[in-house]
Design an enzyme around this catalytic site. Structure first.
Site, short mmCIF file in Angstrom:
data_model
loop_
_atom_site.label_atom_id
_atom_site.label_comp_id
_atom_site.label_asym_id
_atom_site.label_seq_id
_atom_site.Cartn_x
_atom_site.Cartn_y
_atom_site.Cartn_z
N PHE A 91 0.85 -1.18 0.00
CA PHE A 91 0.00 0.00 0.00
C PHE A 91 0.89 1.24 0.00
O PHE A 91 1.95 1.26 0.62
CB PHE A 91 -0.93 -0.02 1.22
CG PHE A 91 -1.88 1.15 1.26
CD1 PHE A 91 -2.82 1.31 0.26
CD2 PHE A 91 -1.81 2.07 2.28
CE1 PHE A 91 -3.70 2.40 0.29
CE2 PHE A 91 -2.68 3.15 2.33
CZ PHE A 91 -3.63 3.32 1.33
N ASP A 162 7.21 -2.61 8.78
CA ASP A 162 5.85 -2.15 8.52
C ASP A 162 4.94 -3.33 8.85
O ASP A 162 4.76 -4.23 8.04
CB ASP A 162 5.69 -1.70 7.08
CG ASP A 162 4.30 -1.14 6.78
OD1 ASP A 162 3.35 -1.46 7.53
OD2 ASP A 162 4.14 -0.41 5.78
N HIS A 165 -0.16 -5.18 8.86
CA HIS A 165 -0.98 -6.38 8.65
C HIS A 165 -0.69 -7.49 9.66
O HIS A 165 -1.27 -8.57 9.54
CB HIS A 165 -0.71 -6.97 7.25
CG HIS A 165 -0.96 -6.04 6.11
ND1 HIS A 165 -0.60 -6.36 4.81
CD2 HIS A 165 -1.53 -4.83 6.05
CE1 HIS A 165 -0.93 -5.37 4.01
NE2 HIS A 165 -1.49 -4.42 4.74
N GLN A 188 -6.50 1.16 11.19
CA GLN A 188 -7.51 1.66 10.27
C GLN A 188 -8.72 0.72 10.25
O GLN A 188 -8.63 -0.42 10.70
CB GLN A 188 -6.87 1.82 8.87
CG GLN A 188 -7.80 2.23 7.77
CD GLN A 188 -8.37 1.05 7.02
OE1 GLN A 188 -7.91 -0.09 7.15
NE2 GLN A 188 -9.41 1.29 6.24
N LYS A 191 -8.42 -3.04 9.52
CA LYS A 191 -7.33 -3.81 10.10
C LYS A 191 -7.82 -4.83 11.12
O LYS A 191 -8.99 -4.86 11.49
CB LYS A 191 -6.31 -2.87 10.74
CG LYS A 191 -5.60 -1.97 9.74
CD LYS A 191 -4.84 -2.77 8.70
CE LYS A 191 -3.96 -1.91 7.81
NZ LYS A 191 -4.70 -1.01 6.93
N ARG A 220 7.45 18.07 22.82
CA ARG A 220 7.32 18.41 24.25
C ARG A 220 7.51 17.19 25.14
O ARG A 220 6.97 16.11 24.86
CB ARG A 220 5.94 19.03 24.52
CG ARG A 220 5.68 20.30 23.74
CD ARG A 220 4.28 20.83 23.98
NE ARG A 220 4.15 21.41 25.31
CZ ARG A 220 3.02 21.94 25.77
NH1 ARG A 220 1.92 21.92 25.01
NH2 ARG A 220 2.98 22.47 26.99
N TYR A 227 6.22 24.94 27.38
CA TYR A 227 6.35 24.90 25.93
C TYR A 227 7.80 24.65 25.53
O TYR A 227 8.38 25.35 24.69
CB TYR A 227 5.80 26.18 25.29
CG TYR A 227 4.35 26.40 25.63
CD1 TYR A 227 3.36 25.69 24.95
CD2 TYR A 227 3.97 27.27 26.63
CE1 TYR A 227 2.01 25.85 25.28
CE2 TYR A 227 2.64 27.45 26.97
CZ TYR A 227 1.67 26.73 26.30
OH TYR A 227 0.34 26.88 26.63
N ARG A 237 -0.53 12.44 18.36
CA ARG A 237 -1.07 11.82 19.56
C ARG A 237 -2.43 11.16 19.32
O ARG A 237 -3.32 11.74 18.71
CB ARG A 237 -1.24 12.87 20.68
CG ARG A 237 0.05 13.47 21.19
CD ARG A 237 -0.22 14.35 22.39
NE ARG A 237 -1.12 15.44 22.07
CZ ARG A 237 -0.73 16.67 21.74
NH1 ARG A 237 0.55 16.97 21.68
NH2 ARG A 237 -1.62 17.61 21.48
#
Length: 388
Positions: A91, A162, A165, A188, A191, A220, A227, A237
């Site tokens: 993909f 990766d 899967h 996703q 999956k 951070r 900051y 996140r």
């Protein structure tokens, strides 16, 4: 002209699946003080549970699987001027993530049996600019991690798995997080476990985990009130709602993978008996294949005919899809950093060319069905191929 014999419309288990775990978790998050990761404990708990299941030191949950790859590449120090070897047949997110950090993805051919990265071909593509090799564990079949470890040692490159899967898959008894390398996952909608979107990165030690944490939250550190952006990064996140859904999904993963393992062998045997159908092969060193897809090749078929076969299978209730084209045969590939042209890359990736033209796949929920349903699926598949 023949027609497809009348067959009953097949039904399969729904996907995604959910239960009381997800429902109770969502209510729990709804009523807590904050809905982002710094306002609750669901993301922290999910990261700990996911890392533990996969034998990893730590994990960082992300917004999606593509961002997981981008984050992993950043932790490895990949950037402009670097090259990353990726499978040509995958993909587009695999190569896209490389381009998004400014590096060049170098498409590599795949093995004709497993559709995973051909490590010998990858070794020939290593240059002084190669920073990493990114094997994709295609459809749950883990790439040759033994050969990849040798390549990493001899060529001095990093291995980034990766594993989009490969939830809960194993190679010679070792889990994805037990190879001492970084691995990236996707959650996703389609999956093996999902919150609609989401991702995770498995990290092998405290140093890489600290770096990943900084980079996934705009640089951070934990508890920052000043900051103090200590490094480059972005906002990758995961939120508390997604995390609590994934914690619920995690409770079913092991049983579902075990069932898919059993059903896949039954279905592959049936489809393999149909003339002109070649199921994806398996390297038995992958002693636990999570089976994200049931993939088959139809050698010699035209792309037009392949699409017609997929449409006919869908009309019978079978969730079928054409396989993705080689990454270099998409317009988007050449809109980012790239080297070579289509013809040049295709010449060194003959297997990817063939598989990209004649492969199709079935959604993993078919492998949660009872064997009589799979028997009927194979009958329909044979009738569809025989029809003109």
């Amino acid at each position: 002209m023949s027609s497809i014999p009348v067959q009953p419309f097949l039904t399969f288990p729904v996907w995604p699946q959910h239960g009381t775990e997800e429902r109770e978790g969502l209510l729990r998050v709804l009523e807590q003080e904050g809905w982002w990761r710094n306002g609750g404990s669901e993301v922290d708990s999910f990261e700990r549970e996911f890392a533990e299941l996969h034998g990893a030191h730590r994990a960082i949950a992300t917004t999606n699987g593509t961002h997981a790859l981008e984050l992993a590449l950043s932790v490895l120090g990949v950037g402009p001027g670097d090259e990353v070897i990726v499978p040509a047949f995958t993909f587009i997110a695999s190569s896209l993530a490389v381009q998004r950090v400014g590096a060049v993805p170098v498409p590599c051919d795949i093995r004709p049996d497993t559709y995973c990265l051909d490590v010998e071909a990858a070794a020939r593509l290593v240059t002084p600019r190669t920073k990493a090799v990114m094997p994709v564990h295609m459809a749950g079949q883990i790439a040759d991690m033994d050969a990849l470890a040798d390549l990493a040692e001899t060529a001095g490159v990093a291995i980034l798995q990766d594993a989009a899967h490969a939830h809960s898959a194993r190679w010679r008894g070792r889990r994805v997080g037990e190879f001492g390398t970084i691995a990236a996952f996707s959650f996703q909608n389609g999956k093996l476990m999902t919150a609609g979107e989401g991702g995770a990165v498995l990290l092998p030690d405290d140093e890489t985990h600290h770096d990943a944490y900084l980079r996934h939250g705009c640089g951070r550190p934990p508890g920052d009130r000043l900051y103090a952006h200590l490094t480059q990064g972005s906002n990758f996140r995961m939120n508390e709602f997604s995390a609590t859904v994934l914690r619920g999904q995690l409770t079913r993963l092991e049983a579902q993978v075990a069932l898919r393992e059993e059903r896949s062998r039954h279905l592959d045997a049936l489809l393999g008996q149909i003339p002109g159908v070649v199921p994806q092969g398996r390297d038995e060193r992958c002693d636990r294949n999570s089976h994200y897809m049931a993939m088959v090749r139809l050698p010699g078929i035209t792309q037009e005919r392949r699409l017609a076969v997929v449409d006919a299978l869908i009309a019978h209730g079978i969730p079928a899809f054409v396989a993705f084209p080689p990454v270099y045969r998409t317009a988007g590939y050449f809109q980012g950093p790239a080297i070579g042209d289509v013809d040049e890359i295709a010449k060194r990736c003959p297997v990817s060319e063939e598989v990209g033209n004649d492969c199709l796949w079935l959604h993993h929920r078919v492998l949660l069905a009872d064997t009589p349903v799979l028997d009927r699926l194979a009958e329909v598949f044979a009738d569809v191929l025989a029809a003109r």
